[in-house]
Design an enzyme around this catalytic site. Structure first.
Site, PDB file in Angstrom:
ATOM      1  N   GLN A 130       0.837  -1.193   0.060  1.00 39.24           N
ATOM      2  CA  GLN A 130      -0.136   0.028   0.005  1.00 39.24           C
ATOM      3  C   GLN A 130       0.697   1.232  -0.018  1.00 39.24           C
ATOM      4  O   GLN A 130       1.698   1.365   0.891  1.00 39.24           O
ATOM      5  CB  GLN A 130      -0.947  -0.009   1.129  1.00 39.24           C
ATOM      6  CG  GLN A 130      -1.922   1.294   1.571  1.00 39.24           C
ATOM      7  CD  GLN A 130      -2.582   1.170   2.879  1.00 39.24           C
ATOM      8  OE1 GLN A 130      -2.329   0.390   3.442  1.00 39.24           O
ATOM      9  NE2 GLN A 130      -3.663   2.115   2.679  1.00 39.24           N
ATOM     10  N   GLY A 131       0.513   2.161  -0.994  1.00 39.71           N
ATOM     11  CA  GLY A 131       1.312   3.367  -1.026  1.00 39.71           C
ATOM     12  C   GLY A 131       0.650   4.522  -0.825  1.00 39.71           C
ATOM     13  O   GLY A 131       0.360   5.328  -1.725  1.00 39.71           O
ATOM     14  N   TYR A 132       0.316   4.835   0.559  1.00 39.81           N
ATOM     15  CA  TYR A 132      -0.659   6.047   0.843  1.00 39.81           C
ATOM     16  C   TYR A 132       0.263   7.194   1.548  1.00 39.81           C
ATOM     17  O   TYR A 132       0.598   8.201   0.938  1.00 39.81           O
ATOM     18  CB  TYR A 132      -1.530   5.506   1.861  1.00 39.81           C
ATOM     19  CG  TYR A 132      -2.743   4.846   1.231  1.00 39.81           C
ATOM     20  CD1 TYR A 132      -2.749   4.494   0.108  1.00 39.81           C
ATOM     21  CD2 TYR A 132      -4.263   5.432   1.893  1.00 39.81           C
ATOM     22  CE1 TYR A 132      -4.191   4.202  -0.493  1.00 39.81           C
ATOM     23  CE2 TYR A 132      -5.201   5.048   1.289  1.00 39.81           C
ATOM     24  CZ  TYR A 132      -5.171   4.357   0.017  1.00 39.81           C
ATOM     25  OH  TYR A 132      -6.599   3.992  -0.555  1.00 39.81           O
ATOM     26  N   SER A 133       0.763   6.885   2.769  1.00 41.34           N
ATOM     27  CA  SER A 133       1.711   8.059   3.481  1.00 41.34           C
ATOM     28  C   SER A 133       2.750   8.407   2.660  1.00 41.34           C
ATOM     29  O   SER A 133       3.361   7.680   1.970  1.00 41.34           O
ATOM     30  CB  SER A 133       1.727   7.436   4.818  1.00 41.34           C
ATOM     31  OG  SER A 133       0.632   6.984   5.626  1.00 41.34           O
ATOM     32  N   GLU A 248      -9.363  -1.480   5.128  1.00 39.92           N
ATOM     33  CA  GLU A 248      -8.383  -1.565   5.972  1.00 39.92           C
ATOM     34  C   GLU A 248      -8.665  -1.458   7.469  1.00 39.92           C
ATOM     35  O   GLU A 248      -8.225  -2.182   8.111  1.00 39.92           O
ATOM     36  CB  GLU A 248      -7.221  -0.540   5.753  1.00 39.92           C
ATOM     37  CG  GLU A 248      -6.062  -0.289   6.554  1.00 39.92           C
ATOM     38  CD  GLU A 248      -4.898   0.489   6.351  1.00 39.92           C
ATOM     39  OE1 GLU A 248      -5.409   1.387   5.725  1.00 39.92           O
ATOM     40  OE2 GLU A 248      -3.841   0.556   6.932  1.00 39.92           O
ATOM     41  N   GLU A 381      -6.718   9.702  16.792  1.00 44.35           N
ATOM     42  CA  GLU A 381      -7.093  11.199  16.414  1.00 44.35           C
ATOM     43  C   GLU A 381      -7.821  11.189  15.372  1.00 44.35           C
ATOM     44  O   GLU A 381      -9.223  11.936  15.181  1.00 44.35           O
ATOM     45  CB  GLU A 381      -5.929  12.148  16.438  1.00 44.35           C
ATOM     46  CG  GLU A 381      -5.607  12.370  18.011  1.00 44.35           C
ATOM     47  CD  GLU A 381      -4.549  11.131  18.542  1.00 44.35           C
ATOM     48  OE1 GLU A 381      -4.250  10.449  17.653  1.00 44.35           O
ATOM     49  OE2 GLU A 381      -4.207  10.935  19.801  1.00 44.35           O
TER      50      GLU A 381
END
Lengths: 398, 374
Positions: A130-133, A248, A381
């Site tokens: 997964q390439g998100y952040s 997820e 959060e």
């Protein structure tokens, strides 16, 4: 016998005949199932279990048959899972392909994309990352800056992704890239599928405070990706990205359940050892209360998870419930290991070496690892923001 | 274990919600309190609840009941809890009826259960004493054998709805151990003194001054009292937890509405993240409490062997959740939250009373650990 009862009987028969005895009870161990991919080197029994399930169409039980799935109904899929759970057997196939990108492609992919990628997941040929952040886009994911520029029938990607779990062992990666800088940031994001063998893709592991390295950084340096690998519309990837996050989170909640379930007996045994109290009520009432509190909250969590499972099998899609369960599960995991270390006292302070009990060492590493649970997959959060907005209807805040 | 409602259960919940919303505005609770009402609830409302089947649902059909499950009873309790309805659900359905159902003789069941089902009898259990907090074994009330019966001497506190009761089930210690007796509250030597509690519900001190009961007043067998009482209290914990879940949910919903309407600094205070996150935490706590209560209610009917632990789980979760929600509800309402004129304080008072009824969270955690063998 109803159809479902007959199905259960046939599944039991299949499991009895095919599940290697060595895997019974290993459902919640580390890396228990088969993750697949070109770089996989599974234990023989793990591979045998996978292959038996594949032959029976049970590696992706509820996916449509046309894409290699088992074509089972939700109820049948649940029965298979229940029968595995009873024996603490790992699913024959696990990973991001099966639980995240697969369901997303089923909902948002083109026919061509489904045909190309889903059967490869089902057969365990391709492992996904997964390439998100990004270093500059964590909780504010939409602020991502990895760019993709159109060049004929390709996109050219430049940038960096981080927290790409097991990218070093994966074959393909799905990435969020910026394709438009002239619009509101959520409206300029595109969802792309990238073969990690493409020139310009490189990856390296990140060492965590626990000493483990499940995560990587992944770099994109002029990586050319065919335009047919865009999922959803160009500039319209944010909707796809959020749908995938829902999968997820529910997976993360699920993943917490096993560890949480066995915590009570282990904590009590640990307390007996630390206090030198082989039987009877633990002589430390404070410790007793803390163990009971973690155990009781874990039981309530498992019930809440089961309740969500039941509403989902009635056709309900997970929404903000995933956020709720993610918070509860990650908090519990942290509390459990935190308490475990404190119960051990000075014996819980070891980093490595023969002076310490291996079980104590592992528990301390787990405590350090668990600090990431409330950060990864969307910080607590951010989850609280989602609950406040989507469930409680409280607006206006950031 | 099924943790969702079927259509009929959804319908029951809707019916109960409509009924308590219409019959129990907060003003009714306030009036009962201010009038120092000797009973503390409305017999008229209780009768209407009986007409809707709320009192009969959990009782077996052979005693005029409907033979439904404990889940159905908990649905009604939750809706009653939302509106703080003070009618004798806890005293009569959770304590009195269950004591007779689980321990009573055939004759006792025939005498009382049909009347409970029809809303014509209030039966409560007098088990708690001044020392011993929540321990059903802490019984100093004595039962001396007499020719033809027993003589009861002692004092019981927090006897719910004793002022309205047609019968009290009293625990007393005798030669055989702890025994339960059915006692007529109007009999000679029985003194019922209403207590004035913070939630203003009907509870009383019952003084037994050598009260005489006949042999047939023994619930089940002599010496069987603790066993029956423990089973009754487990069920009562589950039911009271459902009531608490309702109260907590209502207080929470009222607070979230307030966050959306109350403006300070020219914006709704619910736009402040400091309050949003606290509200979301309360939602999470209610999610856990609801799961525990649903699971415990099913356990009563489906896995009775597992009930003691599940009852403690529900009561501990509900106690923590209700107190937390009620404290935060008062705080988030600010100044108006601590006025008697505003309703939210009623929820705080009920939360505290319910927490300290049948054992608080710490008590149940200790019990959970004991049952778990550590």
């Amino acid at each position: 016998m109803s159809d479902l009862e007959a199905f259960r009987a046939s599944i039991r028969d299949f499991i009895e005949k095919n599940a290697p005895k060595s895997l019974v009870g290993t459902r919640y161990g580390k890396f228990s199932g088969y993750w697949g991919g070109r770089k996989a080197s599974p234990e023989p029994d793990v591979l045998a279990w996978f292959q038996a399930a594949l032959a029976r169409g049970l590696t992706a039980p509820t996916w449509p048959k046309e894409y290699g799935g088992g074509g089972l109904s939700r109820e049948e899929g649940q029965i298979f899972d229940e029968e595995l759970e009873i024996r603490r057997l790992p699913p024959p196939l696990v990973g991001v392909g099966l639980t995240m990108i697969g369901p997303t492609l089923l909902d948002y992919g083109t026919e061509e994309q489904k045909k190309e990628h889903l059967p490869a997941i089902v057969r365990g040929e391709i492992r996904w990352a997964q390439g998100y952040s990004e270093p500059g886009a964590g909780s504010d994911l939409a602020g991502l800056s990895t760019r993709a520029v159109r060049d004929g029938d390709h996109f050219v990607i430049d940038g960096q992704k981080t927290w790409t779990t097991y990218a070093d062992r994966s074959d393909w990666i799905f990435v969020l890239v910026r394709t438009n800088t002239a619009v509101k940031k959520q409206l300029g994001i595109t969802f792309l599928l990238v073969d990690m063998a493409t020139p310009g893709v490189s990856t390296r592991p990140i060492d965590l405070i626990s000493g483990w390295s499940p995560f990587c950084e992944t770099f994109f340096d002029g990586v050319r990706v065919p335009a047919r690998n865009v999922v959803g519309p160009v500039d319209g990837g944010w909707t796809v990205a959020k749908a995938l996050l829902g999968y997820e989170r529910s997976m993360v909640g699920e993943a917490m359940s096993g560890e949480v379930a066995g915590a009570e007996a282990k904590l009590a045994a640990r307390a007996r050892r630390a206090l030198g109290a082989p039987a009877g009520p633990l002589p430390d009432e404070g410790m007793r209360q803390e163990i009971a509190q973690v155990a009781m909250d874990s039981s309530a969590f498992l019930l809440a998870l089961e309740k969500l499972r039941q509403t989902m099998s009635a056709g309900h899609k997970p929404g903000a419930e995933s956020s709720t369960l993610k918070i509860i599960g990650s908090d519990l995991k942290q509390r459990r290991w935190d308490l475990g270390v404190r119960i051990a006292g000075p014996e819980g302070l070891g980093w490595e070496g023969p002076e310490y009990d291996p079980e104590d060492l592992a528990a301390t590493r787990e405590w350090l690892r668990s600090r990431a649970n409330t950060i990864e997959g969307g910080t607590s959060e951010i989850q609280l923001n989602i609950i406040a907005k989507q469930v409680l209807g409280l607006g206006g805040g950031k | 274990m099924k943790l969702t409602y079927d259509e009929e259960q959804d319908l029951l919940a809707a019916t109960a919600r409509d009924f308590f919303t219409a019959s129990t505005p907060i003003e009714r609770i306030r009036k009962l309190r201010d009038a120092k009402d000797p009973v503390g609830f409305s017999r008229d409302v209780w009768k209407k609840m009986a007409d809707l089947g709320f009192t009969a649902s959990v009782l077996p059909e052979e005693y005029g009941g409907m033979g439904l499950g404990f889940t159905e009873l908990c649905i009604v309790l939750e809706e009653a809890g939302r509106k703080l309805a003070p009618e004798p659900l806890v005293s009569t359905l959770l304590l009195g009826a269950q004591a007779l159902l689980l321990g009573g003789t055939a004759e006792q069941k025939r005498q009382y259960l049909p009347k409970i089902a029809s809303g014509d009898a209030i039966v409560t259990v007098a088990w708690q004493e001044r020392a011993g907090r929540f321990d059903p074994m802490a019984v100093t009330t004595t039962a001396e054998r007499t020719p033809g019966g027993a003589r009861l001497t002692g004092e019981k506190i927090d006897v719910l709805d004793a002022g309205a009761a047609d019968a009290l089930v009293v625990s007393a210690r005798g030669a055989e151990g702890i025994t339960l007796f059915v006692v007529d509250p109007r009999a000679k030597g029985v003194h019922v003194q209403r207590q004035s509690r913070i939630d203003s519900r009907g509870s009383a001190v019952v003084r037994l001054d050598g009260a005489l009961v006949r042999e047939d007043a023994v619930v089940g067998r002599a010496g069987q009292g603790l066993e029956v009482l423990s089973a009754v209290l487990d069920r009562a914990c589950v039911g009271l937890s459902a009531e608490m879940l309702g109260g907590a949910t209502q207080a929470f919903e009222d607070t979230v509405s307030y966050l959306k309407t109350r403006k300070q600094f020219d914006v709704p205070i619910g736009s402040f993240q400091a309050l949003q996150h606290r509200a979301a935490r309360l939602f999470i706590e209610l999610t856990l409490a609801r799961a525990a209560v649903l699971g415990a209610a099913r356990t009563v009917d489906e896995e009775p062997a597992n009930l003691p632990r599940m009852a403690s789980l529900a009561k501990a979760r509900a106690s923590d959740a209700f107190l937390h929600v009620a404290n935060e509800a008062v705080q988030m309402h600010g100044g108006i939250g601590v006025t008697d004129e505003f309703h939210i304080g009623f929820y705080l008072k009920r939360a505290r009373v319910a927490e300290l009824t049948f054992g608080d969270a710490a008590w149940h955690r200790r019990r959970w650990a004991t049952l778990g063998g550590y």
